[in-house]
Design a protein around this motif. Structure first.
Motif, PDB file in Angstrom:
ATOM      1  N   GLU A 120      50.796  45.648  41.789  1.00 46.15           N
ATOM      2  CA  GLU A 120      50.534  45.196  43.252  1.00 46.15           C
ATOM      3  C   GLU A 120      51.993  44.517  43.926  1.00 46.15           C
ATOM      4  O   GLU A 120      52.504  44.668  44.899  1.00 46.15           O
ATOM      5  N   ASP A 121      52.681  43.828  42.772  1.00 48.13           N
ATOM      6  CA  ASP A 121      53.994  43.198  43.401  1.00 48.13           C
ATOM      7  C   ASP A 121      55.176  44.011  43.558  1.00 48.13           C
ATOM      8  O   ASP A 121      56.375  43.797  43.886  1.00 48.13           O
ATOM      9  N   VAL A 122      54.957  45.232  42.933  1.00 46.68           N
ATOM     10  CA  VAL A 122      55.880  46.381  43.006  1.00 46.68           C
ATOM     11  C   VAL A 122      55.857  47.231  44.153  1.00 46.68           C
ATOM     12  O   VAL A 122      56.718  47.770  45.063  1.00 46.68           O
ATOM     13  N   LEU A 123      54.447  47.109  45.095  1.00 48.46           N
ATOM     14  CA  LEU A 123      54.162  48.065  46.249  1.00 48.46           C
ATOM     15  C   LEU A 123      54.687  46.774  47.302  1.00 48.46           C
ATOM     16  O   LEU A 123      53.786  46.452  48.230  1.00 48.46           O
ATOM     17  N   THR A 124      55.913  46.460  47.253  1.00 52.71           N
ATOM     18  CA  THR A 124      56.551  45.619  48.262  1.00 52.71           C
ATOM     19  C   THR A 124      57.827  46.182  48.774  1.00 52.71           C
ATOM     20  O   THR A 124      58.370  46.813  47.925  1.00 52.71           O
TER      21      THR A 124
END
Length: 737
Positions: free
Chosen positions: A480-484
């Motif tokens: 999830e924190d890569v989809l930023t």
């Protein structure tokens, strides 16, 4: 027999062969009467740590490979007097013997043998094992019309370097250099053997090893000796650069089948095996393996502790099951025994075949030849239907979009006036298949002078979860924190570093445009922070299928496939996906863990990883302290606790007590192991649920992690169980707490 030690429980019948490091005998299992092949290490090598470790490694690597095209390992037995592999006995002959008798094989027969052994390689590649010694002597051709792969003595894990060892006549250029073993290395060797089958001689022959090495590394493949329809296939398989070969044996099988259908018709495989039946039967009749004709085609799996009265025939190798193998290492009377235990059998083995739809459009000047994978043998018919619909969708959608584009009023009249017929082609290649995941690349091509723009020709992909039939999207792939914005910037940097053309710049009317980003949110069309490229999972890494026009670059920028090795992308991927890929959880290097939490027990000092979303409640065993984590939707419970070892029990004592408790409630222990202060035990509880327990035992205290969950949840929990077990760490065991 010429050796003193024999594996207990077997009666040896005949010597099947002798080599430099050992010999193989045909033997009968005394309890079941089934025939097996036992490979003994010569006694003089028991004192050689290097050779003995290699023998152990062969057993370790082979135990994880399950395929009807790989001769199965039943047991590995080691004791001071000797070491042996107990293998499936195959009623047939080696390809080396067959070639010595026949000289050359009909193309259909050679293709049939190659296909079967490639499927064996594919099963090995799926669990990360590279064979590294594919040669005619290591391919068995059976009377039942199948080929099987044997002898994993030189095998390595995918991507690991090894010695420049192998059979020189079939070694790939990278293998001569001692580079890491790749699935493409096995593809090269298999193609060399195929060349020999259809020509009667090896592709390269020389008087010295150095000369042979130079030929494999730099000489062109002598394709003139090969039947014309097979030349392109052999040229692909023997490309000097492993990146130009099919990346996996699965992918090569797809190309082989397409070539065979075109060159030799749809029944090529049955005709190939029919031609082999007589010579294989005649050659087999001259060997001790002729005994198998009356003893059955395969030996039964052997277990050390089958329930009393259980029929050995109930678990014959003839049935094919899908499941994770658990290796038990048991200390029994001075023996070290590796054995294989199956999960509950399912209905059939999952099979993936490449199918083709070809024809002519009834209303438009279009011909089509479209490939797509098709799955059969799934235990859930509804899931299989979803999988196949997803796998066929790119081919169907390609034809639909072409029809729609060609029918446009501003295109069709001009096109018809030219009298041209468009040929649309889709080629599908299975890039990766594991027990849980199938990743496919589709390349769309167009034969047309009128529709010559590159946008009509492009690649795409589908990756499907084989357990659910769901197509995996970016949120299933990336943390999830890569989809930023930050995560996509990091991904872009890594792709730019691997790009042959350094990515491109955006279109701008005021000068050089800004560098392009892989972030969809930064493209002209906008959207979420996800990669603006299709992804294909392979054994080597993740392929990004980049269409630069989609990134806002000039259309002349074209296309590029950029591969990020797993070492450069693992930290960006979700742990659940890594488990599906069979690559473990990975260790994030740039981003904090988002999917799992950590529980540390303040009293006993142990630490455990906790899957996201699990409910927790205190757990208080006698003399101890811990926590219980549950997922009601899966019926899964993970319990971790510490306890004081007031009686000073040894690790073996604690393991024996855990096994006794399971059996007392009517359960079954299928695997158990002791390694110093660490023990593991697994099996089925009395209610049929799976349990897995790992514990650390010290003079002062113990630390234990236990999973319990229903069999139906196994696929969903393989990843979480593996992660938590591997990362479980004990505290100070030297004192009570």
């Amino acid at each position: 027999m010429d050796h003193r030690w024999r594996v207990p429980g077997y009666t040896e019948l005949e010597v099947l062969g002798t080599g430099g490091f050992g010999h193989v005998v045909l033997a009968k299992h005394e309890t079941s009467g089934q025939l097996v092949a036992i490979k003994y290490l010569h006694a003089e090598f028991l004192a050689d740590p290097g050779i003995l470790d290699g023998f152990r490694r062969e057993a370790h690597l082979l135990h994880g490979v399950r395929s009807p095209h790989v001769a199965r390992l039943h047991e590995f037995v080691e004791r001071p007097e000797g070491a042996a592999l107990v293998m499936e006995a195959v009623p047939g002959v080696s390809l080396r013997v067959l070639l010595a008798a026949e000289k050359t094989l009909a193309p259909e027969s050679a293709l049939a043998i190659l296909k079967g052994s490639l499927l064996g390689l594919a099963a090995a590649h799926a669990v990360g094992v590279v064979h590294r010694d594919y040669k005619p002597g290591n391919v068995l051709v059976s009377q039942a019309g199948e080929s099987k792969l044997v002898d994993f003595g030189l095998a390595t894990l995918d991507g690991q370097a090894g010695l420049a060892a192998g059979s020189p006549s079939y070694m790939a250029p990278e293998q001569w250099a001692g580079l890491p073993g790749l699935p493409a290395t096995d593809v090269y060797a298999a193609t060399c053997v195929f060349f020999q089958c259809v020509t009667g001689h090896r592709p390269f022959e020389a008087d010295t090893t150095e000369r042979l090495r130079a030929l494999h590394q730099s000489a062109p493949v002598p394709l003139a000796a090969v039947p014309e329809p097979l030349r392109a296939l052999i040229a692909r398989g023997m490309a000097k650069d492993p990146r130009q070969r099919p990346v996996t044996a699965d992918a090569f099988v797809a190309e082989l089948e397409a070539t065979a259908r075109v060159a030799y018709g749809p029944d090529w495989e049955s005709r190939g095996w029919k031609r082999l039946a007589a010579p294989v039967a005649a050659l087999t009749a001259l060997t001790p393996l002729a005994l198998l004709a009356t003893a059955g085609t395969a030996a039964a799996p052997l277990t050390a502790a089958a329930p009393a009265g259980a029929g050995i025939a109930a678990t014959t190798i003839g049935k094919v099951v899908i499941g994770v193998l658990v290796t038990a290492v048991l200390a029994v009377g001075g023996f070290l025994v590796y054995q294989q235990f199956d999960d509950p059998p399912r209905q059939a083995a999952l099979s993936v075949d490449i199918e083709t739809t070809a024809g002519t459009d009834p209303a438009l000047p279009i011909t089509y030849d479209l490939q797509y994978p098709r799955v059969t043998g799934h235990p859930d018919a509804a899931v299989q239907e979803r999988i196949n619909a997803a796998l066929r969708s790119p081919a169907d959608e390609r034809l639909r979009s072409l029809r729609e584009g060609l029918s446009r009023p501003d295109i069709l009249p001009d096109f018809l006036s030219r009298g041209e017929t468009v040929g649309v082609r889709t080629t599908a290649v299975v890039a990766l298949r594991t027990d849980r995941l199938l990743s496919v690349r589709y390349d769309h091509a167009l034969d047309s002078d009128f529709l010559s723009h590159t946008s009509w020709r492009f690649p795409e992909s589908v990756t499907v979860d084989l357990a659910t039939g769901r197509v995996l999207g970016p949120r299933d792939v990336f943390r999830e924190d890569v989809l930023t914005a930050q995560g996509m910037a990091t991904l872009t940097e890594r792709l730019v570093a691997r790009s042959a053309q350094g990515f491109c710049r955006r279109v701008s009317v005021s000068g050089p445009g800004a560098p392009a980003s892989i972030d969809t949110a930064d493209t002209p069309r906008g959207g979420d922070h996800v990669p603006a490229a299709d992804l294909v999972f392979t054994h080597a890494g993740v392929d990004f299928l980049v269409l630069y026009s989609e990134l806002g670059c000039t259309t002349a920028a074209g296309q590029e496939t950029i591969t990020l090795p797993y070492a450069e992308i693992t930290d960006l991927l979700r742990p659940e996906l890594l488990a599906m890929l069979g690559r473990g959880a990975g260790v994030p290097s740039s981003f904090p863990a988002a999917d799992d939490g950590t529980y540390t027990n303040a009293r006993f000092g142990f630490t455990a990883l906790v899957p996201e979303g699990y409910q927790r409640q205190p757990y208080t065993p006698p003399g101890g302290d811990g926590m219980e984590f549950t997922d009601p939707s899966l019926g899964a419970t993970m319990t971790v606790w510490g306890a004081n070892n007031t009686a000073g029990h040894s690790t073996a004592d604690v393991l024996a007590g855990a096994a006794e408790d399971i059996r007392a409630e009517g359960g079954q222990v299928t695997a158990q192991r002791v390694e110093g202060e660490l023990y593991t035990i697994s099996g089925y509880r009395g209610d049929g649920r799976i349990f897995y327990e790992r514990g650390f035992v010290g003079p002062g205290s113990t630390a234990t992690l236990r999973w319990v969950y229903p069999r139906a949840a196994k696929d969903a929990l393989d990843g979480p169980v593996s992660r938590t077990v591997k990362t479980f760490r004990a505290g100070d065991l030297t004192r009570p707490h």
